[in-house]
Design a protein around this motif. Sequence first.
Motif, PDB file in Angstrom:
ATOM      1  N   THR A 127       5.287   8.702   3.096  1.00 26.53           N
ATOM      2  CA  THR A 127       4.748   9.991   3.528  1.00 26.53           C
ATOM      3  C   THR A 127       5.773  11.102   3.312  1.00 26.53           C
ATOM      4  O   THR A 127       5.442  12.188   2.825  1.00 26.53           O
ATOM      5  CB  THR A 127       4.328   9.918   5.015  1.00 26.53           C
ATOM      6  OG1 THR A 127       3.325   8.906   5.130  1.00 26.53           O
ATOM      7  CG2 THR A 127       3.765  11.235   5.514  1.00 26.53           C
ATOM      8  N   MET A 140      10.601  -0.429   1.133  1.00 25.55           N
ATOM      9  CA  MET A 140      10.043   0.073  -0.122  1.00 25.55           C
ATOM     10  C   MET A 140       8.773   0.845   0.218  1.00 25.55           C
ATOM     11  O   MET A 140       8.044   0.423   1.125  1.00 25.55           O
ATOM     12  CB  MET A 140       9.707  -1.081  -1.061  1.00 25.55           C
ATOM     13  CG  MET A 140      10.853  -2.029  -1.305  1.00 25.55           C
ATOM     14  SD  MET A 140      12.234  -1.269  -2.160  1.00 25.55           S
ATOM     15  CE  MET A 140      11.605  -1.270  -3.828  1.00 25.55           C
ATOM     16  N   PRO A 198       0.822  -1.222   0.000  1.00 27.13           N
ATOM     17  CA  PRO A 198       0.000   0.000   0.000  1.00 27.13           C
ATOM     18  C   PRO A 198       0.850   1.264   0.000  1.00 27.13           C
ATOM     19  O   PRO A 198       0.434   2.303  -0.505  1.00 27.13           O
ATOM     20  CB  PRO A 198      -0.820  -0.118   1.299  1.00 27.13           C
ATOM     21  CG  PRO A 198      -0.055  -1.058   2.167  1.00 27.13           C
ATOM     22  CD  PRO A 198       0.656  -1.999   1.238  1.00 27.13           C
TER      23      PRO A 198
HETATM   24  N1  LIG Z   1       6.787   3.940   6.735  1.00 30.35           N
HETATM   25  C1  LIG Z   1       7.175   3.308   5.510  1.00 30.35           C
HETATM   26  C2  LIG Z   1       6.721   1.848   5.527  1.00 30.35           C
HETATM   27  C3  LIG Z   1       7.163   1.096   4.274  1.00 30.35           C
HETATM   28  C4  LIG Z   1       7.075  -0.403   4.474  1.00 30.35           C
HETATM   29  O1  LIG Z   1       6.813  -0.922   5.557  1.00 30.35           O
HETATM   30  N2  LIG Z   1       7.323  -1.109   3.383  1.00 30.35           N
HETATM   31  C5  LIG Z   1       7.329  -2.564   3.449  1.00 30.35           C
HETATM   32  C6  LIG Z   1       6.580  -3.152   2.259  1.00 30.35           C
HETATM   33  S1  LIG Z   1       4.855  -2.901   2.436  1.00 30.35           S
HETATM   34  C7  LIG Z   1       8.764  -3.045   3.397  1.00 30.35           C
HETATM   35  O2  LIG Z   1       9.542  -2.614   2.574  1.00 30.35           O
HETATM   36  N3  LIG Z   1       9.105  -3.966   4.296  1.00 30.35           N
HETATM   37  C8  LIG Z   1      10.390  -4.582   4.309  1.00 30.35           C
HETATM   38  C9  LIG Z   1      10.894  -4.745   5.703  1.00 30.35           C
HETATM   39  O3  LIG Z   1      10.261  -4.269   6.645  1.00 30.35           O
HETATM   40  O4  LIG Z   1      11.962  -5.363   5.820  1.00 30.35           O
HETATM   41  C10 LIG Z   1       6.553   4.061   4.328  1.00 30.35           C
HETATM   42  O5  LIG Z   1       5.558   4.756   4.522  1.00 30.35           O
HETATM   43  O6  LIG Z   1       7.105   3.983   3.225  1.00 30.35           O
END
Ligand SMILES: N[C@@H](CCC(=O)N[C@@H](CS)C(=O)NCC(=O)O)C(=O)O
Length: 252
Positions: free
Chosen positions: A76, A61, A26
Motif C-alpha cells: 500500500t 515481500m 496478493p
Molecule cells: N502489509 C504488507 C504485507 C506483505 C506480506 O505479508 N507479505 C508476505 C507474503 S504474502 C510475506 O512476505 N511474508 C513473510 C513473513 O511474514 O515473514 C504489504 O502490504 O506489503
Amino acid sequence: MINGTIRMPIRLHKFGEAWGLPDPSPFCVKVENFLREAKIDFEPVPFDPRLSFRRALKGKMPFIEDEDGALVGDSTLIIERLSRRRGLDLDAPLDTRQRAVAHAFRRMLDEHLYWVAVYSRWCDEPGWSIVRAMFFARLPALTRPVATVMARRGMTQALKAQGVGRHSRDEIYALGVKDVTALSRMLGDETYFFAVEHPTLLDLWAHAFVAEIVAPPIPSPLRDATRALSNLCDHFQRLQVRLYGSPVAVAP
Ligand SMILES: N[C@@H](CCC(=O)N[C@@H](CS)C(=O)NCC(=O)O)C(=O)O
C-alpha cells in the motif's frame, strides 16, 4: 537523466510467477497491477531465498527500489508513494463517500481476507501439502525439513497473533466467505467497482485477492464459495486480460 539525476526503472522485488498468476502473493500482484494499470516501467527482480528477505527493510515481500534508489516496503505504501510522486490518482472518479467505502474494502482484503487465505495455505489440508511441495522444493535437502517446520510455525504464530488463527476451521472459512460475498455484492453487475469507466484501486486489489483464492490448485470452502460468485470471477478474469493480456486457466 532528469534534472541531473540518473533515473533507474523501478525494480519490483517479488516471489515470481506461480499457478499462472504473476505471483503467489496478493500483495506482490497488487503492486504489479498498479504498475501495469498506471503504465509505469518496472523490472521484476527474481526472488533469492537467501537474500531477498534480508534486503526487504520490513522483512516482507514485496518491496521496490524506486527510480531514485530508495527502498520502499509494503504494497500500500509503495502504491501511495508512486501515485504521489507521479501526480496519479486512480480513484479520481470517486466521490468522498465512495473513496471511504473503497478504503474500507481494501483494508478488509489486506488485513482480514488475506489471513483466511493464509490459513487455507499454511494450516489446512490439502493447502499445506501443496504449498510445502511448491515453496520449499528448491531448498537444499539438508536444511529443508527445519526450514519448512520453522516457516509453518512462524505463519501459525502470526495467524494466532492476528486473531483469525484462534477460530475453528468452520469459523475461519465462514468469516472469509462473508468477505468475498460482501465484495461480490459491492461489485454487482458492473464492469468495475462503482460503475466507473476505468479500474480504480479497489479493482486492482480485488483482482489480486480473488486471483489468489480461485486460481491455485488449493481446494477449500473459501475457494468453493468464491468460485460460485460468478461476477467476482468474471471481474478477476476481465482485469487479468486488461493487465496481463490473457485469462488465467484456473485449476480444476
Ligand atoms: N502489509 C504488507 C504485507 C506483505 C506480506 O505479508 N507479505 C508476505 C507474503 S504474502 C510475506 O512476505 N511474508 C513473510 C513473513 O511474514 O515473514 C504489504 O502490504 O506489503
